[in-house]
Scaffold this motif. Structure first.
Motif, mmCIF file in Angstrom:
data_model
loop_
_atom_site.group_PDB
_atom_site.id
_atom_site.type_symbol
_atom_site.label_atom_id
_atom_site.label_comp_id
_atom_site.label_asym_id
_atom_site.label_seq_id
_atom_site.Cartn_x
_atom_site.Cartn_y
_atom_site.Cartn_z
ATOM 1 N N PRO A 170 0.789 -1.239 0.000
ATOM 2 C CA PRO A 170 0.000 0.000 0.000
ATOM 3 C C PRO A 170 0.822 1.291 0.000
ATOM 4 O O PRO A 170 0.312 2.342 -0.404
ATOM 5 C CB PRO A 170 -0.827 -0.107 1.294
ATOM 6 C CG PRO A 170 -0.842 -1.555 1.638
ATOM 7 C CD PRO A 170 0.474 -2.073 1.177
ATOM 8 N N VAL A 171 2.082 1.235 0.448
ATOM 9 C CA VAL A 171 2.837 2.492 0.589
ATOM 10 C C VAL A 171 3.819 2.738 -0.554
ATOM 11 O O VAL A 171 4.432 3.799 -0.617
ATOM 12 C CB VAL A 171 3.593 2.534 1.939
ATOM 13 C CG1 VAL A 171 2.632 2.409 3.094
ATOM 14 C CG2 VAL A 171 4.658 1.449 2.020
ATOM 15 N N VAL A 172 3.993 1.769 -1.446
ATOM 16 C CA VAL A 172 4.978 1.907 -2.524
ATOM 17 C C VAL A 172 4.296 2.345 -3.810
ATOM 18 O O VAL A 172 3.260 1.791 -4.192
ATOM 19 C CB VAL A 172 5.737 0.582 -2.764
ATOM 20 C CG1 VAL A 172 6.676 0.710 -3.958
ATOM 21 C CG2 VAL A 172 6.519 0.198 -1.513
ATOM 22 N N THR A 173 4.888 3.337 -4.475
ATOM 23 C CA THR A 173 4.366 3.814 -5.756
ATOM 24 C C THR A 173 5.409 3.607 -6.834
ATOM 25 O O THR A 173 6.474 4.246 -6.810
ATOM 26 C CB THR A 173 4.011 5.313 -5.675
ATOM 27 O OG1 THR A 173 3.064 5.523 -4.636
ATOM 28 C CG2 THR A 173 3.445 5.809 -6.998
ATOM 29 N N PRO A 174 5.176 2.711 -7.785
ATOM 30 C CA PRO A 174 6.149 2.498 -8.874
ATOM 31 C C PRO A 174 6.186 3.706 -9.795
ATOM 32 O O PRO A 174 5.170 4.387 -10.002
ATOM 33 C CB PRO A 174 5.600 1.266 -9.590
ATOM 34 C CG PRO A 174 4.133 1.270 -9.296
ATOM 35 C CD PRO A 174 3.981 1.868 -7.937
ATOM 36 N N MET A 175 7.358 3.974 -10.358
ATOM 37 C CA MET A 175 7.520 5.134 -11.244
ATOM 38 C C MET A 175 8.109 4.670 -12.572
ATOM 39 O O MET A 175 9.267 4.220 -12.623
ATOM 40 C CB MET A 175 8.423 6.180 -10.582
ATOM 41 C CG MET A 175 7.827 6.775 -9.310
ATOM 42 S SD MET A 175 8.939 7.946 -8.472
ATOM 43 C CE MET A 175 10.109 6.810 -7.716
ATOM 44 N N ALA A 176 7.316 4.750 -13.618
ATOM 45 C CA ALA A 176 7.787 4.369 -14.945
ATOM 46 C C ALA A 176 8.757 5.422 -15.471
ATOM 47 O O ALA A 176 8.687 6.600 -15.102
ATOM 48 C CB ALA A 176 6.602 4.224 -15.895
ATOM 49 N N VAL A 177 9.673 4.972 -16.311
ATOM 50 C CA VAL A 177 10.623 5.893 -16.951
ATOM 51 C C VAL A 177 10.512 5.688 -18.461
ATOM 52 O O VAL A 177 10.935 4.659 -18.996
ATOM 53 C CB VAL A 177 12.068 5.627 -16.480
ATOM 54 C CG1 VAL A 177 13.039 6.579 -17.181
ATOM 55 C CG2 VAL A 177 12.182 5.762 -14.969
ATOM 56 N N ASP A 178 9.915 6.663 -19.132
ATOM 57 C CA ASP A 178 9.799 6.602 -20.592
ATOM 58 C C ASP A 178 9.562 8.016 -21.102
ATOM 59 O O ASP A 178 9.718 8.992 -20.363
ATOM 60 C CB ASP A 178 8.679 5.643 -21.017
ATOM 61 C CG ASP A 178 7.332 5.996 -20.389
ATOM 62 O OD1 ASP A 178 7.089 7.196 -20.114
ATOM 63 O OD2 ASP A 178 6.515 5.070 -20.163
ATOM 64 N N SER A 179 9.181 8.130 -22.359
ATOM 65 C CA SER A 179 9.007 9.460 -22.960
ATOM 66 C C SER A 179 7.909 10.265 -22.269
ATOM 67 O O SER A 179 7.938 11.503 -22.271
ATOM 68 C CB SER A 179 8.686 9.314 -24.453
ATOM 69 O OG SER A 179 7.526 8.504 -24.627
ATOM 70 N N SER A 180 6.944 9.583 -21.685
ATOM 71 C CA SER A 180 5.861 10.281 -20.986
ATOM 72 C C SER A 180 6.161 10.488 -19.506
ATOM 73 O O SER A 180 5.497 11.271 -18.840
ATOM 74 C CB SER A 180 4.550 9.492 -21.130
ATOM 75 O OG SER A 180 4.215 9.309 -22.467
ATOM 76 N N HIS A 181 7.119 9.738 -19.020
ATOM 77 C CA HIS A 181 7.462 9.809 -17.591
ATOM 78 C C HIS A 181 8.964 10.041 -17.463
ATOM 79 O O HIS A 181 9.745 9.084 -17.505
ATOM 80 C CB HIS A 181 7.081 8.513 -16.873
ATOM 81 C CG HIS A 181 5.641 8.146 -17.005
ATOM 82 N ND1 HIS A 181 5.168 7.387 -18.062
ATOM 83 C CD2 HIS A 181 4.577 8.428 -16.214
ATOM 84 C CE1 HIS A 181 3.878 7.204 -17.912
ATOM 85 N NE2 HIS A 181 3.480 7.833 -16.803
ATOM 86 N N PRO A 182 9.396 11.303 -17.327
ATOM 87 C CA PRO A 182 10.839 11.557 -17.189
ATOM 88 C C PRO A 182 11.415 10.891 -15.937
ATOM 89 O O PRO A 182 10.678 10.575 -15.002
ATOM 90 C CB PRO A 182 10.914 13.088 -17.086
ATOM 91 C CG PRO A 182 9.538 13.590 -17.015
ATOM 92 C CD PRO A 182 8.577 12.485 -17.255
ATOM 93 N N VAL A 238 12.402 -3.525 -23.892
ATOM 94 C CA VAL A 238 12.736 -3.455 -22.459
ATOM 95 C C VAL A 238 12.391 -2.081 -21.926
ATOM 96 O O VAL A 238 12.784 -1.054 -22.488
ATOM 97 C CB VAL A 238 14.228 -3.764 -22.230
ATOM 98 C CG1 VAL A 238 14.585 -3.601 -20.752
ATOM 99 C CG2 VAL A 238 14.556 -5.169 -22.711
ATOM 100 N N LYS A 239 11.667 -2.064 -20.838
ATOM 101 C CA LYS A 239 11.252 -0.812 -20.213
ATOM 102 C C LYS A 239 11.905 -0.683 -18.836
ATOM 103 O O LYS A 239 12.383 -1.658 -18.262
ATOM 104 C CB LYS A 239 9.734 -0.750 -20.084
ATOM 105 C CG LYS A 239 9.015 -0.902 -21.413
ATOM 106 C CD LYS A 239 7.519 -0.823 -21.262
ATOM 107 C CE LYS A 239 6.819 -1.076 -22.599
ATOM 108 N NZ LYS A 239 7.214 -0.108 -23.632
ATOM 109 N N THR A 240 11.881 0.533 -18.334
ATOM 110 C CA THR A 240 12.519 0.824 -17.043
ATOM 111 C C THR A 240 11.517 1.439 -16.094
ATOM 112 O O THR A 240 10.644 2.216 -16.506
ATOM 113 C CB THR A 240 13.691 1.805 -17.235
ATOM 114 O OG1 THR A 240 14.575 1.292 -18.229
ATOM 115 C CG2 THR A 240 14.443 2.021 -15.934
ATOM 116 N N ALA A 241 11.660 1.084 -14.813
ATOM 117 C CA ALA A 241 10.850 1.699 -13.767
ATOM 118 C C ALA A 241 11.678 1.805 -12.494
ATOM 119 O O ALA A 241 12.712 1.137 -12.346
ATOM 120 C CB ALA A 241 9.584 0.890 -13.514
ATOM 121 N N ILE A 242 11.216 2.640 -11.605
ATOM 122 C CA ILE A 242 11.875 2.821 -10.310
ATOM 123 C C ILE A 242 10.887 2.463 -9.200
ATOM 124 O O ILE A 242 9.740 2.918 -9.204
ATOM 125 C CB ILE A 242 12.350 4.280 -10.102
ATOM 126 C CG1 ILE A 242 13.287 4.722 -11.226
ATOM 127 C CG2 ILE A 242 13.014 4.444 -8.729
ATOM 128 C CD1 ILE A 242 14.584 3.977 -11.287
#
Length: 706
Positions: free
Chosen positions: A137-149, A173-177
């Protein structure tokens, strides 16, 4: 010989790294209990964090500026950075070698750090429930792509870099934090179990195990922990009219400082490493590949685990202030009026000083309290006492140094609390840090107004006073009282620098007083008389002071230095510093006191001070050096200095090339452990007081029976 030649000095940053090497070495000293060894790993990691945030960031700024610059040892910024990079990479390698060995030995004590894959079926079920209930519930994934710096990641926060691809459709292959929420969930998680070994998981490993829960429909290719360190030095505009507002503004900038270091799990792929380096504008040499859990500060909390006292130092309790208790005065005012009182922390309790301020706050005869505060604990009894004093109608003036590094926010909060209570708060002085440790109490007595003063080498912080060694003196000396009033008038108003009766004050006359004391010993030596300097401090960096020490050594002055951290002086160099020895003590307590002794043809000048012999302390800070004139205190401080210099258990001796040798390795004769001996001395004094009290009560009863 030119004593100012750069070859006669060591690089500041390299000597600091050597200091942290001594701290880290305590992780492998067999006489230290196992959890204390682990604690030294955590301390070394904490030290490195600050080193990168301030010192490495500063060197990077010099490189980027392109301005020609050479340090005290003649090194360019590029040369300094290369030396730092080489030394710290090796130190981190050693740090994790020690840590991995300690983890193996902890297993022998039934303490296991494991991976989620090592859990049995029942434990796996527990972990899944724990993840769904507490972590997800407390973790928010963050995508990294052209729409998400690429997101801004705060300094020292732990994160996971995730490589993934969709199970259907787009196969790129995509990246997220994934941020690791260690600020709200304990990073070390105990696995439930009533019997058998205790098992622990790292939060990032749990998050990695369940990473796919945040990316439904995707295949996880890689999950790698990483950590960013950012520039945290404050940029204060010395021309700003509102110092408090300037500090608050700079604190906001600190959170967004440029990246200076990337720590990355050594399992990381080249793709992840390249991505992070690019996004953070870092080079290969800024990256530290870590063969274990990132951020060893996590072990600070673990070392206090219940039920394992035998793996920690035996308890050592601060004792009552012997000199104060031995007087048996009806109150503290009477005791201090009889003679100066010296208190040695942490062997003697800091509560003595807290009680001094507390008594002043409630005593109806006290008219005013003035105090400088550099670092205070968040729940400080002194802050509460000062607030109470103002509420009781006393004049309370506090200089709260809001530029105390990494304590700025806490100090601003404490200052606001004091202002709300009615205290007059000064938020430091533009262009200077107020680092002096002084409290002035003004009291009305039968024969008029009297001043009581506390002067010290350490901060008014009850928490650090349990683990830092410091010396303080309580006095009613009228001339010191006059100097104390002049000092506060200088800090709070437009008063011109006065004539100082006894105190030496930086940046006004402290440097000159140090020169005079060193030159005096040099003159005695040239006359063929005994000349001796013994000085204890945290750091020795001032070029001009060191040059005078070199001159004194060449004249025949014996110089014994006890320098805990940075020391750019080269000792024992033929023709330059043959008569200078430098020792460093790294032990259970952090050596923080500044004590100075000059033989002066037998008159023996002794001082305590808030200042190290560094340019910042002598030029850019408000500091005090206090003469110790009461003969028993002279003897006591001389005894402390001699004891430290003869330590052969926790002491290192410095070589002329900046390396250190551990004296325990070559010890001959009986061990001398200064910190342990000072603790025993304090406990012996307490037992003597108790025996004296028992004898007095027996005599009173016997007299009453008669």
């Amino acid at each position: 010989m030119d004593t100012l030649d750069p070859h006669n000095f060591l690089n500041r940053e390299c000597t600091w790294i050597k200091f942290n090497e001594r701290v880290l070495r305590e992780s492998a000293v067999p006489s230290n209990p196992l959890l204390e060894q682990l604690n030294f790993v955590a301390i070394s990691a904490s030290n490195l964090d600050e080193f990168f945030m301030i010192r490495v960031a500063g060197v990077k700024h010099l490189i980027e500026s392109g301005v020609p610059h050479h340090d005290i040892a003649g090194m360019t910024p590029q040369e300094q950075f290369s030396a730092i990079e080489q030394m710290v990479h090796e130190q981190v390698r050693q740090q994790y070698a020690y840590l991995n060995d300690l983890r193996d030995r902890l297993r022998g004590e039934g303490l296991y750090f494991i991976k989620p894959s090592e859990l049995d079926e029942k434990q796996q079920l527990w972990l899944e429930n724990f993840f769904e209930r507490e972590i997800y519930p407390v973790v928010t994934p963050m995508a990294v792509d052209s729409s998400h710096p690429f997101p801004f990641l705060s300094s020292l926060s732990l994160n996971l870099a995730v490589l993934l691809r969709r199970r259907e459709g787009d196969s790129s292959v995509k990246t997220a934090i994934l941020p690791v929420p260690s600020s709200v969930i304990n990073r070390i998680i105990k696995v439930p179990g009533e019997t058998g070994p205790q098992q622990f998981l790292f939060l990032e490993d749990v998050l990695s195990t369940f990473a796919e829960r945040f990316f439904l429909g995707c295949e996880i290719l890689e999950v790698t922990p990483f950590r960013v360190t950012r520039d945290a030095d404050l940029d204060i505009d010395d021309d700003a009219e509102d110092l408090l507002a300037e500090v608050v503004k700079s604190l906001k900038k600190r959170k967004k400082g440029a990246a200076v270091r990337l720590e990355l799990a050594d399992s990381a792929s080249r793709m992840v490493k390249t991505l992070l380096m690019t996004e953070l504008s870092l080079e290969e040499r800024d990256v530290y590949m870590i063969p274990g859990p990132l951020d060893c500060k996590v072990f600070f909390s673990f070392t206090g685990i219940e039920g394992y006292d035998y793996l920690r130092y035996a308890p050592a309790f601060p004792q009552p202030a012997y000199e104060l208790e031995n007087l048996h005065a009806p109150d503290m005012w009477t005791a201090i009026s009889q003679r100066d009182i010296m208190v040695h922390h942490p062997y003697e309790t800091f509560e003595t000083i807290e009680n001094f301020v507390r008594l002043a706050a409630t005593d109806p005869d006290v008219l005013a309290i003035k105090q400088t505060l550099y670092r205070v604990s968040s729940k400080s009894p002194i802050i509460a006492a000062l607030a109470q004093a103002a509420e009781n109608g006393k004049q309370v003036t506090v200089l709260m140094e809001v530029k105390a590094r990494f304590d700025e926010e806490n100090n601003i909060h404490m200052a606001a609390k004091l202002e709300k209570a009615g205290c007059h708060v000064i938020y430091g002085i533009m262009g200077l840090k107020t680092h002096s440790k002084i409290t002035l109490v003004v009291r009305r007595e039968e024969d008029g107004i009297k001043r009581y003063v506390h002067l010290a080498t350490g901060n008014y912080n009850g928490k650090t006073a349990r683990i830092y060694t410091d010396v303080g003196i309580l006095t009613s000396d009228p001339l010191i009282g006059v100097d104390a009033s002049a000092s506060f008038n200088l800090l709070s108003g437009y008063s011109d620098p006065p004539y100082w009766n006894k105190l030496a004050v930086a940046p006004l006359n402290l440097r000159q007083r140090i020169y005079e004391e060193i030159d005096q010993e040099t003159a005695w030596a040239r006359q063929g008389k005994k000349a001796l300097i013994i000085a204890k401090m945290n750091s020795l960096l001032d070029k001009k002071v060191i040059a005078r020490l070199y001159e004194a050594s060449q004249a025949g002055v014996k110089i014994k230095l006890i320098v805990r951290g940075i020391c750019v002086l080269r000792p024992e160099v033929p023709g330059l510093s043959d008569n200078i020895e430098v020792h460093s003590i790294v032990g259970r307590y952090l050596e923080h006191s500044r004590l100075f002794y000059f033989y002066n043809n037998g008159r023996e000048d002794v001082f305590i001070s808030s200042a190290d012999w560094m340019p910042r302390n002598l030029n850019e800070r408000v500091e005090l050096m206090i003469p110790v004139e009461y003969q028993p205190h002279k003897e006591r401080i001389k005894g402390i200095l001699n004891l430290y210099f003869h330590d052969n258990v926790k002491a290192y001796a410095m070589n002329g090339d900046g390396t250190y040798r551990y004296l325990a390795d070559t010890r001959k004769g009986e061990p001398v452990h200064a910190q342990a001996m000072l603790q025993k001395e304090a406990e012996d004094h307490t037992r003597q007081l108790q025996k004296k009290d028992i004898k007095t009560r027996v005599l009173r009863r016997t007299s009453g029976d008669k």
